[in-house]
Design an enzyme around this catalytic site. Sequence first.
Site, PDB file in Angstrom:
ATOM      1  N   HIS A  59     -46.424  39.292  40.629  1.00 15.12           N
ATOM      2  CA  HIS A  59     -45.613  38.079  40.447  1.00 15.12           C
ATOM      3  C   HIS A  59     -45.935  37.021  41.491  1.00 15.12           C
ATOM      4  O   HIS A  59     -45.098  36.167  41.772  1.00 15.12           O
ATOM      5  CB  HIS A  59     -44.121  38.439  40.473  1.00 15.12           C
ATOM      6  CG  HIS A  59     -43.744  39.354  39.355  1.00 15.12           C
ATOM      7  ND1 HIS A  59     -43.561  38.904  38.059  1.00 15.12           N
ATOM      8  CD2 HIS A  59     -43.575  40.694  39.318  1.00 15.12           C
ATOM      9  CE1 HIS A  59     -43.274  39.936  37.283  1.00 15.12           C
ATOM     10  NE2 HIS A  59     -43.283  41.039  38.024  1.00 15.12           N
ATOM     11  N   LYS A  77     -43.818  48.628  61.824  1.00 16.07           N
ATOM     12  CA  LYS A  77     -44.480  49.320  62.943  1.00 16.07           C
ATOM     13  C   LYS A  77     -45.782  48.602  63.280  1.00 16.07           C
ATOM     14  O   LYS A  77     -46.101  48.373  64.432  1.00 16.07           O
ATOM     15  CB  LYS A  77     -44.807  50.789  62.588  1.00 16.07           C
ATOM     16  CG  LYS A  77     -43.658  51.728  62.286  1.00 16.07           C
ATOM     17  CD  LYS A  77     -42.627  51.859  63.352  1.00 16.07           C
ATOM     18  CE  LYS A  77     -41.491  50.928  63.121  1.00 16.07           C
ATOM     19  NZ  LYS A  77     -40.348  51.035  64.001  1.00 16.07           N
ATOM     20  N   TRP A 101     -35.364  40.417  80.064  1.00 15.69           N
ATOM     21  CA  TRP A 101     -35.893  39.992  78.772  1.00 15.69           C
ATOM     22  C   TRP A 101     -35.344  38.589  78.573  1.00 15.69           C
ATOM     23  O   TRP A 101     -34.142  38.419  78.345  1.00 15.69           O
ATOM     24  CB  TRP A 101     -35.418  40.937  77.669  1.00 15.69           C
ATOM     25  CG  TRP A 101     -36.029  40.694  76.331  1.00 15.69           C
ATOM     26  CD1 TRP A 101     -37.251  41.101  75.895  1.00 15.69           C
ATOM     27  CD2 TRP A 101     -35.434  39.999  75.223  1.00 15.69           C
ATOM     28  NE1 TRP A 101     -37.457  40.710  74.596  1.00 15.69           N
ATOM     29  CE2 TRP A 101     -36.359  40.029  74.160  1.00 15.69           C
ATOM     30  CE3 TRP A 101     -34.223  39.351  75.027  1.00 15.69           C
ATOM     31  CZ2 TRP A 101     -36.113  39.442  72.922  1.00 15.69           C
ATOM     32  CZ3 TRP A 101     -33.968  38.765  73.790  1.00 15.69           C
ATOM     33  CH2 TRP A 101     -34.908  38.816  72.753  1.00 15.69           C
ATOM     34  N   ASN A 128     -26.658  40.678  82.338  1.00 18.03           N
ATOM     35  CA  ASN A 128     -27.226  40.869  81.011  1.00 18.03           C
ATOM     36  C   ASN A 128     -26.253  40.240  80.041  1.00 18.03           C
ATOM     37  O   ASN A 128     -25.048  40.442  80.160  1.00 18.03           O
ATOM     38  CB  ASN A 128     -27.371  42.383  80.747  1.00 18.03           C
ATOM     39  CG  ASN A 128     -27.895  42.685  79.365  1.00 18.03           C
ATOM     40  OD1 ASN A 128     -28.415  41.805  78.693  1.00 18.03           O
ATOM     41  ND2 ASN A 128     -27.752  43.928  78.946  1.00 18.03           N
ATOM     42  N   GLY A 129     -26.747  39.456  79.078  1.00 14.96           N
ATOM     43  CA  GLY A 129     -25.867  38.780  78.128  1.00 14.96           C
ATOM     44  C   GLY A 129     -26.099  37.279  78.197  1.00 14.96           C
ATOM     45  O   GLY A 129     -27.137  36.830  78.691  1.00 14.96           O
ATOM     46  N   GLU A 154     -45.068  45.167  64.983  1.00 12.78           N
ATOM     47  CA  GLU A 154     -44.527  45.128  66.334  1.00 12.78           C
ATOM     48  C   GLU A 154     -45.421  45.790  67.380  1.00 12.78           C
ATOM     49  O   GLU A 154     -45.416  45.348  68.529  1.00 12.78           O
ATOM     50  CB  GLU A 154     -43.083  45.644  66.402  1.00 12.78           C
ATOM     51  CG  GLU A 154     -42.838  47.024  65.924  1.00 12.78           C
ATOM     52  CD  GLU A 154     -41.351  47.394  65.934  1.00 12.78           C
ATOM     53  OE1 GLU A 154     -40.524  46.684  66.511  1.00 12.78           O
ATOM     54  OE2 GLU A 154     -41.024  48.436  65.346  1.00 12.78           O
ATOM     55  N   ARG A 172     -35.784  48.021  78.093  1.00 11.98           N
ATOM     56  CA  ARG A 172     -34.776  47.038  77.685  1.00 11.98           C
ATOM     57  C   ARG A 172     -35.257  45.605  77.896  1.00 11.98           C
ATOM     58  O   ARG A 172     -34.644  44.655  77.413  1.00 11.98           O
ATOM     59  CB  ARG A 172     -33.496  47.245  78.497  1.00 11.98           C
ATOM     60  CG  ARG A 172     -32.889  48.617  78.365  1.00 11.98           C
ATOM     61  CD  ARG A 172     -31.651  48.714  79.201  1.00 11.98           C
ATOM     62  NE  ARG A 172     -30.610  47.873  78.679  1.00 11.98           N
ATOM     63  CZ  ARG A 172     -29.673  48.271  77.840  1.00 11.98           C
ATOM     64  NH1 ARG A 172     -29.653  49.521  77.432  1.00 11.98           N
ATOM     65  NH2 ARG A 172     -28.762  47.437  77.393  1.00 11.98           N
ATOM     66  N   GLU A 191     -40.889  49.664  56.476  1.00  6.67           N
ATOM     67  CA  GLU A 191     -40.775  50.190  57.842  1.00  6.67           C
ATOM     68  C   GLU A 191     -42.164  50.424  58.454  1.00  6.67           C
ATOM     69  O   GLU A 191     -42.395  50.111  59.630  1.00  6.67           O
ATOM     70  CB  GLU A 191     -39.929  51.476  57.822  1.00  6.67           C
ATOM     71  CG  GLU A 191     -39.905  52.290  59.099  1.00  6.67           C
ATOM     72  CD  GLU A 191     -39.431  51.549  60.350  1.00  6.67           C
ATOM     73  OE1 GLU A 191     -39.032  50.379  60.261  1.00  6.67           O
ATOM     74  OE2 GLU A 191     -39.517  52.144  61.433  1.00  6.67           O
ATOM     75  N   CYS A 210     -32.598  43.361  78.860  1.00  9.31           N
ATOM     76  CA  CYS A 210     -32.332  43.325  80.298  1.00  9.31           C
ATOM     77  C   CYS A 210     -31.727  44.651  80.742  1.00  9.31           C
ATOM     78  O   CYS A 210     -30.903  45.236  80.050  1.00  9.31           O
ATOM     79  CB  CYS A 210     -31.397  42.215  80.730  1.00  9.31           C
ATOM     80  SG  CYS A 210     -32.014  40.578  80.415  1.00  9.31           S
ATOM     81  N   LYS A 222     -35.810  46.738  73.631  1.00  8.79           N
ATOM     82  CA  LYS A 222     -35.343  47.897  72.870  1.00  8.79           C
ATOM     83  C   LYS A 222     -33.987  47.655  72.204  1.00  8.79           C
ATOM     84  O   LYS A 222     -33.822  47.876  71.024  1.00  8.79           O
ATOM     85  CB  LYS A 222     -35.266  49.103  73.812  1.00  8.79           C
ATOM     86  CG  LYS A 222     -34.834  50.390  73.133  1.00  8.79           C
ATOM     87  CD  LYS A 222     -35.981  51.052  72.438  1.00  8.79           C
ATOM     88  CE  LYS A 222     -35.614  52.312  71.715  1.00  8.79           C
ATOM     89  NZ  LYS A 222     -36.492  52.544  70.572  1.00  8.79           N
TER      90      LYS A 222
HETATM   91  C1  AGP Z   1     -37.576  49.080  65.959  1.00  6.32           C
HETATM   92  O1  AGP Z   1     -38.888  49.480  66.041  1.00  6.32           O
HETATM   93  C2  AGP Z   1     -37.295  47.742  66.417  1.00  6.32           C
HETATM   94  N1  AGP Z   1     -37.800  47.476  67.697  1.00  6.32           N
HETATM   95  C3  AGP Z   1     -35.971  47.078  66.060  1.00  6.32           C
HETATM   96  O2  AGP Z   1     -36.169  46.552  64.791  1.00  6.32           O
HETATM   97  C4  AGP Z   1     -34.682  47.913  66.056  1.00  6.32           C
HETATM   98  O3  AGP Z   1     -34.736  48.890  65.070  1.00  6.32           O
HETATM   99  C5  AGP Z   1     -33.464  47.007  65.820  1.00  6.32           C
HETATM  100  O4  AGP Z   1     -33.383  46.064  66.854  1.00  6.32           O
HETATM  101  C6  AGP Z   1     -32.167  47.777  65.703  1.00  6.32           C
HETATM  102  O5  AGP Z   1     -31.884  48.475  66.858  1.00  6.32           O
HETATM  103  P1  AGP Z   1     -30.821  49.648  66.902  1.00  6.32           P
HETATM  104  O6  AGP Z   1     -31.307  50.736  66.021  1.00  6.32           O
HETATM  105  O7  AGP Z   1     -30.772  50.049  68.336  1.00  6.32           O
HETATM  106  O8  AGP Z   1     -29.519  49.074  66.420  1.00  6.32           O
END
Ligand code: AGP
Length: 606
Positions: free
Chosen positions: A499, A480, A74, A100-101, A483, A27, A476, A2, A601
């Site tokens: 395994h 990517k 969001w 927000n929250g 997501e 956000r 990682e 948000c 984000k």
């Molecule tokens: C990253 O591509 C993600 N969208 C997400 O996993 C992110 O890294 C995670 O929420 C942590 O965020 P931060 O680095 O702002 O703490």
Amino acid sequence: MCGISGAVGLNNISELLFEGIKNLEYRGYDSCGVALMKNNRILVKKDIGGVEEFYRKHNVIQLKSKIGIAHTRWATHGKVTQENTHPFISSDGNFAVVHNGIISNYRPLRDKLKKEGFNFRSGTDTEVLAHLLEKFYKCSRNVEKAFIKTLSVIEGTFALAFISSYLPEQIFCAKRESPLMLGIGDEIKFVGSDFNAFIDHTKNAVILDDGEYAILSRDAYVVKSILSEEEVTKPITKIEWDSETSKKGGYPHYMLKEIYEQPQTISNALDLEPSGLDGVVDMFSKARNSYFLGVGTTYYVAKYAKYIFSQLSQEFFPSISSDEFQALANVDKHSLVFCASQSGETFDTLSALKHAKSKGARIAAVVNVMGSSIARLVDKVIIQGSGPEICVISTKAALSQMVILTLLAMKLALKKKVITRKTYNQHLQALRELPEIIQGVLNERSGFIHRLASKYSASRNWLYLGRGVYYPIALEAALKMKEVAYVHAEGMPGGFLKHGTLAMIDDDVFSIVFVPPPEDKVLYESTLHSIEEIRARSGFVLGIHFTPQGKNQDLYSEELILPKVPPLVAPLVQLVIGQLFAYFTAISLKRNIDKPRFLAKSVTVA
Ligand code: AGP
């Protein structure tokens, strides 16, 4: 998670509010809305969908006003509908609130308000705020007092802002555990979830702390403590980010722009003030037990740190996903907890750090956003200097964090005398070569990766395999893919395959393997074994490797050959390939690249 944007000024602010929430859209982007003061009456417009679409559809720019608040959502409580979109207006129409929250006690509050005759139009937690303001205003006939009373009955986390027709030239706002800051301009004041809400108009910010509220008017602002109601003197923080870096600058997407910025952000990381890094190294060397933390991508950064520290400083430091930290770690005053966070606002990481601090542990962090909650909470912070990362998918921030952690591991190893100065200098040289190596890879391999990604974009199942330090890289890179392309991708250590997962190999399961340079003999050979295991079952393998053309030719179904690079930086180079592969797959699948579905984000809720 948000975005809140508000402005009060001398002239029309409608367009500024539009820019403000547009810049905060990363956000949250389910729905958005705006409340404007017009002739001492509040006008609310809101709808589902993105900011641009909303503004166009409702012709919002034409609604001129000198004061207003806006929100991009969001969803947490309540579905994505127009009714559940912020701002929320009180029953009598005199208060409009954005939030927000999570108001954790909203159910009993709502039930009570309903019994008292307040009319609820949404299923959200936020709407109680508007009705509470109305209710308490009726008792005191004072907006500020009604605000304080409202804040005293709500539980949970919030960053909120409201306008009221009783004081039509002021914005009220407050925060507890969700970020909120003020932008201080001449004859204009802003409130925003982060700097991006107003960076185009002022670089002077006042960062609110938990338990503070503020009142803004065109020419003045005041910050007070919610508890004592006394004024708090706050420093002005100068925003160092350039607003141009927040723009797309000719790239089709922020994700691609940010991938291409990596040579620069790595250079920035390598140019960080050494004393800041040395202070953190000192903390590592003094701690009896240290932990690396992060969540999502930054958990993989933490995992990378676990490998690189074990390898270079010959000491094992566990990595824990922030959300699992309290269940696992046993910390005390001899412990160090080090986290990575791009936003510096992630709830899970912030909570883990607060827990560690409450147990007496020392806490430190590498963070991209200066002035963020984590940056202010920890004993020592490294501000990584990667500039704004707008795409929801983290790329440049994560890679820079990995570079910084490599540097920290080298410094610790030198301090502990487990490597010589000569080795240290060789490693440093390798890191210094990295920006140019990545630039070359971006220039020369992007086209090939694009073609490869298009060719295999219909593949719905990928195994991402790596051994040793290449395992967090595989994780990682797989994240990517998940997501941005919404394609199933599972990161796994190469040795784990036999395994169980090997049973899945068939025509519908594709593997991508991060192969170390042959100089890394043990890791290289064991990785080749994993590939052989898949190929023996006629499985598809895309090998990303550094072996010259023609060698091991028959091993791969497809191969992407990288130039010879120093082994220390090889995993980092491979991560860039993983980022590009996910990006181009998402392009082929026509995904919403910078704002993937269901994500936000910075995740500032539990
Ligand atoms: C990253 O591509 C993600 N969208 C997400 O996993 C992110 O890294 C995670 O929420 C942590 O965020 P931060 O680095 O702002 O703490």
